[in-house]
Each structure stands twice: as C-alpha cells, then as structure tokens.
Design a protein around this motif. Structure first.
Motif, PDB file in Angstrom:
ATOM      1  N   GLY A  55      -8.124  12.880  -0.001  1.00  0.00           N
ATOM      2  CA  GLY A  55      -8.746  11.709   0.615  1.00  0.00           C
ATOM      3  C   GLY A  55      -9.991  12.067   1.404  1.00  0.00           C
ATOM      4  O   GLY A  55     -10.509  11.263   2.174  1.00  0.00           O
ATOM      5  N   PRO A  58     -14.352  10.392  -1.771  1.00  0.00           N
ATOM      6  CA  PRO A  58     -14.010   9.299  -2.684  1.00  0.00           C
ATOM      7  C   PRO A  58     -14.436   9.648  -4.109  1.00  0.00           C
ATOM      8  O   PRO A  58     -15.508  10.213  -4.313  1.00  0.00           O
ATOM      9  CB  PRO A  58     -14.831   8.122  -2.135  1.00  0.00           C
ATOM     10  CG  PRO A  58     -15.972   8.744  -1.395  1.00  0.00           C
ATOM     11  CD  PRO A  58     -15.543  10.109  -0.947  1.00  0.00           C
ATOM     12  N   GLY A  63      -8.942   7.418  -9.361  1.00  0.00           N
ATOM     13  CA  GLY A  63      -8.424   7.778  -8.044  1.00  0.00           C
ATOM     14  C   GLY A  63      -7.092   8.490  -8.132  1.00  0.00           C
ATOM     15  O   GLY A  63      -6.605   8.798  -9.223  1.00  0.00           O
ATOM     16  N   GLU A  70      -2.390   4.151  -3.435  1.00  0.00           N
ATOM     17  CA  GLU A  70      -3.665   4.786  -3.744  1.00  0.00           C
ATOM     18  C   GLU A  70      -4.210   5.500  -2.511  1.00  0.00           C
ATOM     19  O   GLU A  70      -4.191   4.986  -1.399  1.00  0.00           O
ATOM     20  CB  GLU A  70      -4.673   3.737  -4.231  1.00  0.00           C
ATOM     21  CG  GLU A  70      -6.000   4.364  -4.596  1.00  0.00           C
ATOM     22  CD  GLU A  70      -6.812   3.549  -5.589  1.00  0.00           C
ATOM     23  OE1 GLU A  70      -6.402   2.425  -5.916  1.00  0.00           O
ATOM     24  OE2 GLU A  70      -7.862   4.069  -6.017  1.00  0.00           O
ATOM     25  N   VAL A  71      -4.708   6.701  -2.739  1.00  0.00           N
ATOM     26  CA  VAL A  71      -5.284   7.499  -1.657  1.00  0.00           C
ATOM     27  C   VAL A  71      -6.662   6.950  -1.299  1.00  0.00           C
ATOM     28  O   VAL A  71      -7.507   6.774  -2.171  1.00  0.00           O
ATOM     29  CB  VAL A  71      -5.437   8.968  -2.122  1.00  0.00           C
ATOM     30  CG1 VAL A  71      -6.277   9.773  -1.155  1.00  0.00           C
ATOM     31  CG2 VAL A  71      -4.068   9.616  -2.323  1.00  0.00           C
ATOM     32  N   SER A  72      -6.881   6.661  -0.015  1.00  0.00           N
ATOM     33  CA  SER A  72      -8.203   6.170   0.377  1.00  0.00           C
ATOM     34  C   SER A  72      -8.782   6.935   1.559  1.00  0.00           C
ATOM     35  O   SER A  72      -9.959   6.784   1.882  1.00  0.00           O
ATOM     36  CB  SER A  72      -8.127   4.680   0.704  1.00  0.00           C
ATOM     37  OG  SER A  72      -7.183   4.474   1.733  1.00  0.00           O
ATOM     38  N   GLU A  73      -7.969   7.742   2.198  1.00  0.00           N
ATOM     39  CA  GLU A  73      -8.448   8.512   3.352  1.00  0.00           C
ATOM     40  C   GLU A  73      -7.508   9.695   3.541  1.00  0.00           C
ATOM     41  O   GLU A  73      -6.428   9.716   2.960  1.00  0.00           O
ATOM     42  CB  GLU A  73      -8.452   7.624   4.607  1.00  0.00           C
ATOM     43  CG  GLU A  73      -7.074   7.077   4.913  1.00  0.00           C
ATOM     44  CD  GLU A  73      -7.046   6.098   6.073  1.00  0.00           C
ATOM     45  OE1 GLU A  73      -8.090   5.881   6.703  1.00  0.00           O
ATOM     46  OE2 GLU A  73      -5.958   5.581   6.348  1.00  0.00           O
ATOM     47  N   PRO A  74      -7.905  10.665   4.369  1.00  0.00           N
ATOM     48  CA  PRO A  74      -6.995  11.780   4.606  1.00  0.00           C
ATOM     49  C   PRO A  74      -5.744  11.291   5.335  1.00  0.00           C
ATOM     50  O   PRO A  74      -5.795  10.296   6.056  1.00  0.00           O
ATOM     51  CB  PRO A  74      -7.800  12.717   5.524  1.00  0.00           C
ATOM     52  CG  PRO A  74      -9.212  12.274   5.412  1.00  0.00           C
ATOM     53  CD  PRO A  74      -9.184  10.820   5.076  1.00  0.00           C
TER      54      PRO A  74
END
Ligand code: ADP
Ligand code: MG
Length: 263
Positions: A55, A58, A63, A70-74
C-alpha cells in the motif's frame, strides 16, 4: 487452489511519463500460510510489486486484495521488512518493538500484556538477551531480527520481505533464513519475499514466482517447490528435488531471461 488469501490482480505500474510500464498485468493468488518468493533480475520491478501490496505505491491499474479487501494504503495487516532495517536509533531493541505493539495490537492490551507480547516477539527472533541495546550496539543480522520481530509483533496477515537478508554475510544470512523457516512453521504466517538469491528462494518457499526482465515485466513462470518441511539446508544440498528446483530457477534467470548486457 484454495480461495486466495492475497490476490494480486492485473497490476500494472507506470512511472511518470515513461514510455513503458515497469510491471504489466501481474496476476498472483497466494494461499493463507503460503510462503511465496518473487525472484527476478535487478530492476525488473520486484520492489515495485511489493510496494503495491504494502500500500506504499498505488498501481497504475489493477490492485491487491487481502482477505477480500482492496489495499489502498499501508496497514499493520501487511508488515514490511526492507533490506536496510529502519529501526529508530535512539530507542532500544525493546522500545523499537514496543512502539509497533503500542500502535497496533497493543491498543487492546493491558500494560502488562503489551510488555509480555513485546518480549515474546523478541524471544521469537532470539533477541531477548539484547533487548536493552540500541541499534548502534548490535550487528546487521541482529538489526534485521529486530525488524522481523517488530513486523511480527503487529500480527500481520501477510509478512512482506524485500530482500531482508541481502546485505548480510553468507553465514548470518543462513542463520536468519533458518530462523524465518522456524517462525513460518510455528506461526503459519503468509509470506511474500523478494529475493535474488536462488538457493534462498528454493530453501524457504512453497512457490517461486519468476519475473521476466523489465520494462513491461510479467510473471514468466511459477515453480512449485515440492519439498517436505521442516527443511534442513545440509540434507537438501544433495537432495535431487532441491537441485532440480534450483536448476529450473537458474535456467529461467540465466538462459531464458538473461540480461542483454550482464552487469
Ligand atoms: P527491483 O526491486 O526488481 O530491483 P524496482 O521495483 O525497484 O526493481 O524498480 C523497477 C524499475 O522501476 C526500475 O527501472 C526503477 O528504476 C524504476 N522505478 C522504481 N521506483 C521508481 C520511481 N519512484 N520513479 C521512477 N522509476 C522508478
Ligand atoms: Mg528491489
């Protein structure tokens, strides 16, 4: 295969206005508890892929999905250990791990539990005797062990290792590989490990993902490492299945996907 625990779906990454993407349509499904190594020549995009899963970066398209999200950030469910440790130099080994505990799983623990959990993770990497030392007072291998303890202390769903032993001498590296094998057997952690060390990949992994050269890198082949666990490096050194796996990876890297001008 079982339902994917971690799924990397059609990941492409293009930096700035580069003419070609670094990664092009990477698909990979990882089972819970699986140990997957990603191997490929320098610059092919291994760290880029790991950073997407972490994350930290991007994807340009596609993804990563971890347990359906869904991974969107650490996040602490995806703990990362890099080649060069990132310990805080003014804190002791204990404090470095404790800080991670306090910020994650420790929020639901009492003070005594946080202390015990910190010590437990230091013991897991056999660093309990050095708990009160600062990073400047311990070796490179010990620093990586603290980095691993810190990552595990967050109870991550996936442990992401980016060439964690790459900067260590061969004997220290072997020692840490054995420890990671032990920890993986004990905790059943799902691991995605980047490496460029063929022996390391075969020794540790259930599967080896071999990447083609960049730009436009894709997954060239995936090798199942059909060796029983626990694995013993000495016994494996003469085991035909180990040697065959090793040869398959070497052929991929040095025959079929050799770099045009070997660096
Ligand atoms: P590997 O880990 O396999 O050695 P990387 O994922 O670090 O490779 O890098 C893959 C390619 O992407 C390299 O050509 C590198 O120069 C390029 N790259 C990586 N990060 C960036 C970035 N932030 N901006 C531009 N190019 C990058
Ligand atoms: Mg890298």
């Amino acid at each position: 295969m079982d339902r994917a625990f971690l799924e990397i779906s059609r990941v492409s990454v293009r930096f700035g206005n580069a003419p070609l993407p670094v990664l092009n349509g990477i698909d990979l499904k990882v089972r819970k508890g699986e140990y997957v190594a990603v191997i490929g020549h320098s610059g092919c995009g291994k760290s880029t892929l790991l950073n997407v899963v972490a994350g930290l970066l991007p994807a340009t398209s596609g993804g990563a999905i971890l347990e359906g999200r869904e991974v969107s950030e650490p996040g602490p469910d995806r703990a990362v250990v890099f080649q060069n440790h990132s310990l805080l130099p003014w804190l002791t080994c204990y404090e470095n791990v404790k800080l991670a505990v306090d910020r994650t799983v420790g929020r639901d623990m009492s003070k005594a539990e946080r202390h015990a959990w910190t010590l437990h993770n230091l013991a897991l990497v056999r660093m309990d005797a050095h708990a009160q030392k600062r990073p400047a007072e311990i070796s490179g291998g010990m620093k990586q062990r603290i980095g691993i303890a810190r990552a595990l202390s967050m109870k991550p769903k996936v442990l992401l290792l980016d060439e964690p032993f790459g900067a260590l001498d061969a004997l220290t590296r072997a020692h840490l590989q054995d420890q990671v094998m032990h920890i993986h057997a004990e905790l059943g952690t799902t691991v995605m490990m980047i490496t460029h060390d063929v022996d390391e990949a075969v020794l540790l992994s259930d599967r080896i993902v071999m990447m083609t050269n960049g730009p436009n890198a894709t997954i060239g082949e995936i090798l199942d490492v059909d060796l029983p666990r626990p694995r013993d490096r000495l016994a494996l050194a003469s085991e035909p299945k180990f040697l065959a796996a090793r040869e398959a990876v070497l052929r991929f890297l040095h025959e079929r996907h050799a770099l045009p001008a070997a660096a």
